[in-house]
Design an enzyme around this catalytic site. Structure first.
Site, mmCIF file in Angstrom:
data_model
loop_
_atom_site.group_PDB
_atom_site.id
_atom_site.type_symbol
_atom_site.label_atom_id
_atom_site.label_comp_id
_atom_site.label_asym_id
_atom_site.label_seq_id
_atom_site.Cartn_x
_atom_site.Cartn_y
_atom_site.Cartn_z
ATOM 1 N N ASP A 132 1.336 -3.068 -4.750
ATOM 2 C CA ASP A 132 1.919 -2.169 -3.758
ATOM 3 C C ASP A 132 3.001 -2.954 -3.021
ATOM 4 O OD1 ASP A 132 2.078 0.062 -1.824
ATOM 5 O OD2 ASP A 132 1.136 -1.378 -0.459
ATOM 6 N N ASP A 186 4.934 -1.812 0.581
ATOM 7 C CA ASP A 186 4.832 -1.745 2.044
ATOM 8 C C ASP A 186 3.443 -2.163 2.497
ATOM 9 O OD1 ASP A 186 7.447 -0.653 2.725
ATOM 10 O OD2 ASP A 186 6.789 1.160 1.712
ATOM 11 N N LYS A 198 0.317 7.905 -5.429
ATOM 12 C CA LYS A 198 -1.033 7.480 -5.075
ATOM 13 C C LYS A 198 -1.578 8.370 -3.958
ATOM 14 C CE LYS A 198 0.914 3.412 -4.295
ATOM 15 N NZ LYS A 198 1.127 2.007 -3.886
ATOM 16 N N ASP A 236 -2.856 -2.465 0.278
ATOM 17 C CA ASP A 236 -3.374 -2.569 1.652
ATOM 18 C C ASP A 236 -3.924 -1.256 2.189
ATOM 19 O OD1 ASP A 236 -0.596 -1.535 1.812
ATOM 20 O OD2 ASP A 236 -0.992 -1.551 3.960
#
Length: 323
Positions: free
Chosen positions: A15, A17, A190, A213
């Protein structure tokens, strides 16, 4: 490095960000972790729900932060959203775009016609994050959706991590349209598995690892795709969220940040940990022992997930800073 986490998998799907960077600020250790994967010969892919940038723009951003990449390594929710449109619409169909010009370009490259205003010929709405999305853009989308247009949301992230903190994400704007239309969009990014499945195929990986995260997108998407995952605490996820996670949002490993990729896989795994004992007493998770705080979190998650008890005792709260 034979026992390192990255050595146990044949690709790493990152991922962005909150995992690799916060806006314009790279997360410490991220460039070194990505470099270690490349040096080990493990393919890397960057899988982002942010639909505001084209792959080439993502590459420029990563390169500027000290993480060289190429466009073929980038998989965005804009690409996934346009793929949904392409699968369901005839060539040349008009698609009302709520998002950036790069999203409109993706629509055009797929053989569809991007427009910005509702009209009788509009057959679909595609909605992705843009800091320039306005009430007027939402109003055009509202009219099209109410008229029966297919509605595709690139992602439904409620928030977007930045160097200043959490900001409204595409999901917050999608929520506004859901309220206005009583409709539910098709979600392309996602936590749907499509992005991870596509990224894994591009790397020819049979045993990839997802690193992210957010439990409700990154980890849920990994679970949906049947892929192991590492939760990093450098972005949105908190210890409390991890302990209380539903089965569909439970990771395989947990660590502070991406530097864990070169650590022992066994040391990072959620489960009983040396030095800590976690027991259920009067419907509370009671802990005894001493050791690493992240090991305590791994042990707490294991017992909470096994028993369904998520209330922490005072000792656990104090140790994790939740008192």
């Amino acid at each position: 490095m034979s026992d390192a986490l990255l050595a146990a998998y044949d690709a790493v799907l990152f991922d962005l960000d909150g995992t690799v960077y916060h806006g314009s600020r790279v997360i410490p250790g991220a460039p070194e972790a990505v470099r270690a994967a490349r040096e080990h010969g493990t393919p890397v892919r960057f899988v982002t729900n942010n639909a505001s940038k084209a792959p080439a723009e993502v590459v420029d951003h990563l390169t500027g932060l000290g993480l060289p990449a190429d466009a073929g390594e980038v998989h965005t929710s804009a690409q996934a959203g346009v793929q949904v449109l392409k699968d369901r619409l005839a060539p040349g169909a008009e698609v009302l775009v709520v998002g950036t010009e790069s999203l409109a370009a993706e629509v055009r490259e797929a053989g569809l016609k991007p427009v910005r205003e509702n009209a009788p010929g509009v057959q679909a709405v595609v909605q992705g994050h843009s800091p320039d999305n306005t009430w007027a853009a939402l109003a055009e989308a509202c009219l099209a959706i109410r008229a029966g247009a297919l509605w595709v949301a690139c992602n439904v992230d409620a928030t977007l991590p930045s160097e200043r903190g959490l900001l409204p994400g595409n999901g917050s704007m999608v929520a506004a349209l859901r309220t206005a239309t009583d409709a539910v969009p098709v979600v392309a990014g996602k936590p749907e598995p499509l992005l991870f499945e596509t990224a894994a195929r591009s790397a020819r990986a049979e045993r990839p690892l997802v690193v992210g995260d957010r439990l409700d997108t990154d980890i849920a998407g990994a679970v949906a795709a049947g892929i192991d995952s590492l939760v990093v605490l450098s972005g949105v996820a908190t210890p409390k969220q991890l302990i209380e996670a539903a089965p569909a949002e439970r990771g395989t490993y947990v660590a502070e940040d991406l530097t864990a990729l070169t650590c022992s896989a066994e040391d990072l795994k959620i489960g009983p940990r040396p030095g800590w004992t976690v027991e259920v007493r009067d419907d509370v998770l009671a802990v005894t022992g001493d050791g690493d705080d992240l090991d305590l979190l791994r042990a707490l998650c294991h017992t909470a997930w096994e028993t369904g008890v998520t209330e922490l005792g005072d000792a656990a709260k104090a140790r994790l800073g939740l008192a």
